[in-house]
Write a protein that holds these residues in place. Structure first.
Motif, PDB file in Angstrom:
ATOM      1  N   GLY A  77      29.634 -21.193   2.742  1.00 36.05           N
ATOM      2  CA  GLY A  77      30.613 -21.330   1.530  1.00 36.05           C
ATOM      3  C   GLY A  77      29.957 -22.848   0.800  1.00 36.05           C
ATOM      4  N   PRO A  78      30.165 -22.939  -0.272  1.00 35.74           N
ATOM      5  CA  PRO A  78      30.039 -24.374  -1.025  1.00 35.74           C
ATOM      6  C   PRO A  78      30.806 -25.366  -0.184  1.00 35.74           C
ATOM      7  N   GLN A  79      30.054 -26.626  -0.341  1.00 33.21           N
ATOM      8  CA  GLN A  79      30.342 -27.698   0.546  1.00 33.21           C
ATOM      9  C   GLN A  79      30.124 -28.998  -0.090  1.00 33.21           C
ATOM     10  N   SER A  80      30.817 -29.990   0.265  1.00 31.36           N
ATOM     11  CA  SER A  80      30.437 -31.482   0.075  1.00 31.36           C
ATOM     12  C   SER A  80      29.437 -31.721   1.112  1.00 31.36           C
ATOM     13  N   LEU A  81      28.449 -32.619   0.476  1.00 33.73           N
ATOM     14  CA  LEU A  81      27.365 -33.238   1.481  1.00 33.73           C
ATOM     15  C   LEU A  81      27.883 -34.179   2.443  1.00 33.73           C
ATOM     16  N   THR A  82      29.197 -34.625   2.303  1.00 30.82           N
ATOM     17  CA  THR A  82      29.777 -35.686   3.069  1.00 30.82           C
ATOM     18  C   THR A  82      30.235 -35.168   4.537  1.00 30.82           C
ATOM     19  N   GLY A  83      29.527 -35.688   5.694  1.00 31.74           N
ATOM     20  CA  GLY A  83      29.749 -34.982   6.853  1.00 31.74           C
ATOM     21  C   GLY A  83      29.027 -33.804   7.303  1.00 31.74           C
ATOM     22  N   LEU A  84      28.316 -33.357   6.213  1.00 31.22           N
ATOM     23  CA  LEU A  84      27.710 -32.060   6.497  1.00 31.22           C
ATOM     24  C   LEU A  84      26.494 -32.031   7.653  1.00 31.22           C
ATOM     25  N   GLY A  85      25.839 -33.200   7.584  1.00 28.53           N
ATOM     26  CA  GLY A  85      24.870 -33.307   8.770  1.00 28.53           C
ATOM     27  C   GLY A  85      25.484 -33.219  10.100  1.00 28.53           C
ATOM     28  N   LYS A  86      26.722 -34.144  10.230  1.00 27.07           N
ATOM     29  CA  LYS A  86      27.374 -33.848  11.669  1.00 27.07           C
ATOM     30  C   LYS A  86      27.834 -32.378  12.060  1.00 27.07           C
ATOM     31  N   GLU A  87      28.298 -31.689  11.092  1.00 33.07           N
ATOM     32  CA  GLU A  87      28.607 -30.036  11.149  1.00 33.07           C
ATOM     33  C   GLU A  87      27.441 -29.503  11.627  1.00 33.07           C
ATOM     34  N   ALA A 285      18.690 -34.501   1.267  1.00 32.94           N
ATOM     35  CA  ALA A 285      19.418 -33.516   0.182  1.00 32.94           C
ATOM     36  C   ALA A 285      20.517 -34.483  -0.817  1.00 32.94           C
ATOM     37  N   ALA A 286      21.001 -35.445  -0.172  1.00 33.08           N
ATOM     38  CA  ALA A 286      22.046 -36.544  -0.884  1.00 33.08           C
ATOM     39  C   ALA A 286      21.030 -37.222  -1.819  1.00 33.08           C
ATOM     40  N   LEU A 287      19.989 -37.545  -1.464  1.00 34.14           N
ATOM     41  CA  LEU A 287      18.952 -38.258  -2.137  1.00 34.14           C
ATOM     42  C   LEU A 287      18.376 -37.582  -3.482  1.00 34.14           C
ATOM     43  N   ILE A 288      18.033 -36.440  -3.097  1.00 33.32           N
ATOM     44  CA  ILE A 288      17.481 -35.302  -4.185  1.00 33.32           C
ATOM     45  C   ILE A 288      18.641 -35.069  -5.347  1.00 33.32           C
ATOM     46  N   VAL A 289      19.804 -34.936  -4.758  1.00 30.12           N
ATOM     47  CA  VAL A 289      21.200 -34.513  -5.614  1.00 30.12           C
ATOM     48  C   VAL A 289      21.138 -35.512  -6.362  1.00 30.12           C
ATOM     49  N   GLU A 290      21.228 -36.904  -6.181  1.00 27.75           N
ATOM     50  CA  GLU A 290      21.414 -38.063  -6.958  1.00 27.75           C
ATOM     51  C   GLU A 290      20.413 -38.208  -7.913  1.00 27.75           C
ATOM     52  N   VAL A 291      19.073 -37.949  -7.502  1.00 26.59           N
ATOM     53  CA  VAL A 291      17.932 -38.250  -8.516  1.00 26.59           C
ATOM     54  C   VAL A 291      18.044 -37.065  -9.619  1.00 26.59           C
ATOM     55  N   LEU A 292      18.382 -35.789  -9.169  1.00 24.92           N
ATOM     56  CA  LEU A 292      18.552 -34.810 -10.009  1.00 24.92           C
ATOM     57  C   LEU A 292      19.872 -34.979 -11.067  1.00 24.92           C
ATOM     58  N   LYS A 293      20.862 -35.506 -10.660  1.00 27.18           N
ATOM     59  CA  LYS A 293      21.900 -36.025 -11.377  1.00 27.18           C
ATOM     60  C   LYS A 293      21.431 -36.868 -12.693  1.00 27.18           C
ATOM     61  N   LEU A 294      20.376 -37.749 -12.292  1.00 30.16           N
ATOM     62  CA  LEU A 294      20.112 -38.738 -13.325  1.00 30.16           C
ATOM     63  C   LEU A 294      19.015 -38.122 -14.348  1.00 30.16           C
ATOM     64  N   MET A 295      18.429 -37.005 -13.586  1.00 28.36           N
ATOM     65  CA  MET A 295      17.378 -36.421 -14.499  1.00 28.36           C
ATOM     66  C   MET A 295      18.342 -35.336 -15.587  1.00 28.36           C
ATOM     67  N   CYS A 296      19.235 -34.813 -14.915  1.00 34.63           N
ATOM     68  CA  CYS A 296      20.067 -33.838 -15.840  1.00 34.63           C
ATOM     69  C   CYS A 296      20.650 -34.616 -16.895  1.00 34.63           C
ATOM     70  N   ALA A 297      21.049 -35.805 -16.492  1.00 32.05           N
ATOM     71  CA  ALA A 297      21.652 -36.604 -17.703  1.00 32.05           C
ATOM     72  C   ALA A 297      20.585 -37.113 -18.879  1.00 32.05           C
ATOM     73  N   GLU A 298      19.275 -36.897 -18.375  1.00 28.66           N
ATOM     74  CA  GLU A 298      18.273 -37.382 -19.108  1.00 28.66           C
ATOM     75  C   GLU A 298      18.278 -38.731 -19.381  1.00 28.66           C
ATOM     76  N   GLU A 299      18.305 -39.321 -18.117  1.00 33.27           N
ATOM     77  CA  GLU A 299      18.388 -40.845 -18.056  1.00 33.27           C
ATOM     78  C   GLU A 299      16.934 -41.489 -18.280  1.00 33.27           C
ATOM     79  N   TRP A 300      15.798 -40.724 -18.119  1.00 31.63           N
ATOM     80  CA  TRP A 300      14.568 -41.276 -18.244  1.00 31.63           C
ATOM     81  C   TRP A 300      13.709 -40.516 -19.333  1.00 31.63           C
ATOM     82  N   LEU A 301      14.009 -39.077 -19.321  1.00 33.79           N
ATOM     83  CA  LEU A 301      13.295 -38.098 -20.069  1.00 33.79           C
ATOM     84  C   LEU A 301      14.132 -36.930 -20.298  1.00 33.79           C
ATOM     85  N   ASP A 302      14.013 -36.405 -21.646  1.00 32.06           N
ATOM     86  CA  ASP A 302      14.651 -35.417 -21.954  1.00 32.06           C
ATOM     87  C   ASP A 302      14.275 -33.847 -21.380  1.00 32.06           C
TER      88      ASP A 302
END
Length: 425
Positions: A77-87, A285-302
């Motif tokens: 099921g859908p989850q947060s990434l926090t603590g997921l590596g340990k799970e 995954a956490a890094l990729i998610v944070e980069v995608l957040k910036l890209m989806c917000a069109e931080e650098w390119l629309d």
């Protein structure tokens, strides 16, 4: 990848970055020889108490895969990434305990270093008709089917607008992901100079019907309807003469490096090699998610600018990063500036270091994840680390020692580092 959903349908629709579904795959191997052990059905039966293709263990579910020597762990099921590596690590430990009673263990990395794919045994139970159909059409006795393990990230979307934003961002980011996650420098017991052999063999596994994989990098899409019309329906038409019963007529047959999963309203990223421990997978995954957040917000390119890049251009870059991973030279200032990189050229590792610093400065990375990403910045991809550990012309004995160490890294949930070079006094 199992056909069951990591972000299940039938629940409230999730929006962009509300939650995630992670899947990681590992090999079952003999504890002494490290040869593959086709025993995933036995492991699932030992865990569940009855023969099954899925075992639910709280936050994590275990699943079979096409090859009988591969097991998948995924978010239940859908989850947060926090603590997921340990799970995930706790479930790896449980699986290793059960396997150890039979003299077996789990092995990480995206490819077994000396497996002969002609010896593969396919999953023989339950949904085997799907695997039998793949085998009949494409022949699964090749590395591209029998010998590859990945980490997949499922990212949800709600409606056309979020789908189009997320798809554009993932498509544009996809070619540089091997520079972070490559872990398959050994194939047929040899180093061939390629750092992500899994992607190289994956790219050719559906060559009989080219529309199944395309150029691995997906085509630009503006809506869910366009995705069905321009991608899925032509793919199904191409498959139909080979699959008249329609066994494979499903969105998961699309083998691009990122695919839409409308059954779970998510896009699944598939180009990431699995790492030596799930805590590294989740950190990436956490890094990729944070980069995608910036890209989806069109931080650098629309979005229009991202989709303006031709699929063949991005595909050529992916072909380079498959081979050279973080050492790939990028000299296209347009691409670099689309990630806010200030220079005109860099090796790919430099771009990833820039992205790590950017998202860290924005508070998107916690301390534990930061330490794991520091390991990457210090030592490079797992493929590079494995290459340094085995040497240029590895013997079977040397491969055995290094992959034994990798099995220990997985069991201990510890990042792998090559031994330091000898010091000459």
């Amino acid at each position: 990848m199992s056909e069951q959903a990591s972000i299940p349908s039938g629940k409230a629709t999730l929006g962009l970055f509300d939650a995630y579904g992670i899947e990681v795959e590992y090999m079952l191997v003999d504890g002494d020889s490290l040869d593959v052990a086709p025993a995933a059905d036995q492991l699932l039966e030992a865990a569940a108490g009855t023969l099954t293709d899925e075992f639910e263990n709280g936050a994590i579910a275990w699943n079979n895969e096409l090859a009988l020597h591969v097991i998948e762990f995924k978010c239940n099921g859908p989850q947060s990434l926090t603590g997921l590596g340990k799970e995930f690590a706790a479930n790896v430990a449980l699986a290793n305990t059960k396997l150890g009673r039979e003299g077996l263990r789990l092995m990480p990395t995206a490819m077994h270093p000396w497996m002969d794919p002609n010896d593969v045994e396919l999953w023989p139970h339950g949904t085997r008709i799907i695997y039998d159909t793949f085998d009949r059409i494409f022949s699964c006795k090749g590395h591209g089917w029998a010998n590859l393990q990945s980490m997949q990230i499922n990212l949800p979307f709600n409606g056309d607008e979020e789908f189009a934003r997320l798809h554009a961002a993932i498509r544009f980011l996809l070619p540089i992901l091997p520079g972070l996650a490559a872990s398959s420098p050994i194939i047929d017991a040899e180093r061939n100079g390629i750092l992500d052999n899994r992607l190289v063999v994956y790219r050719g596994n559906c060559a009989k019907i080219p529309s199944v994989t395309g150029e691995v990098v997906p085509e630009p899409m503006g809506s869910i309807g366009e995705y069905h019309e321009r991608l899925l329906e032509p793919l199904y038409r191409d498959l139909a003469p080979h699959d008249p019963e329609g066994v494979l007529r499903n969105e998961w047959v699309n083998a691009r490096g990122a695919i839409a999963r409308f059954d779970r309203m998510a896009i699944e990223i598939r180009v990431l090699d699995v790492q030596e421990t799930p805590v590294m997978d989740v950190a990436y995954a956490a890094l990729i998610v944070e980069v995608l957040k910036l890209m989806c917000a069109e931080e650098w390119l629309d979005r229009k600018g991202m989709n303006g890049w031709h699929t063949s251009e991005l595909g050529k870059l992916l072909t380079l990063t498959e081979r050279q991973a973080e050492g790939t030279g990028i000299g296209d200032k347009r691409y670099l500036s689309a990630f806010g990189f200030p220079g005109s050229s860099t090796e790919l590792k430099g771009l990833w270091e820039h992205l790590i610093e950017t998202v860290s400065a924005g508070g998107g990375i916690d301390v534990g994840t930061g330490r794991l990403l520091e390991h990457y910045m210090r030592h490079g991809t797992l493929a590079t680390r494995i290459g340094k550990a085995v040497g240029l012309l590895p013997t079977r004995a040397k491969l055995m020692r290094v992959y034994e160490d990798l099995c220990e890294a997985l069991a201990d949930s510890a990042p792998f580092a090559p031994p330091p070079p000898p010091r000459f006094e």
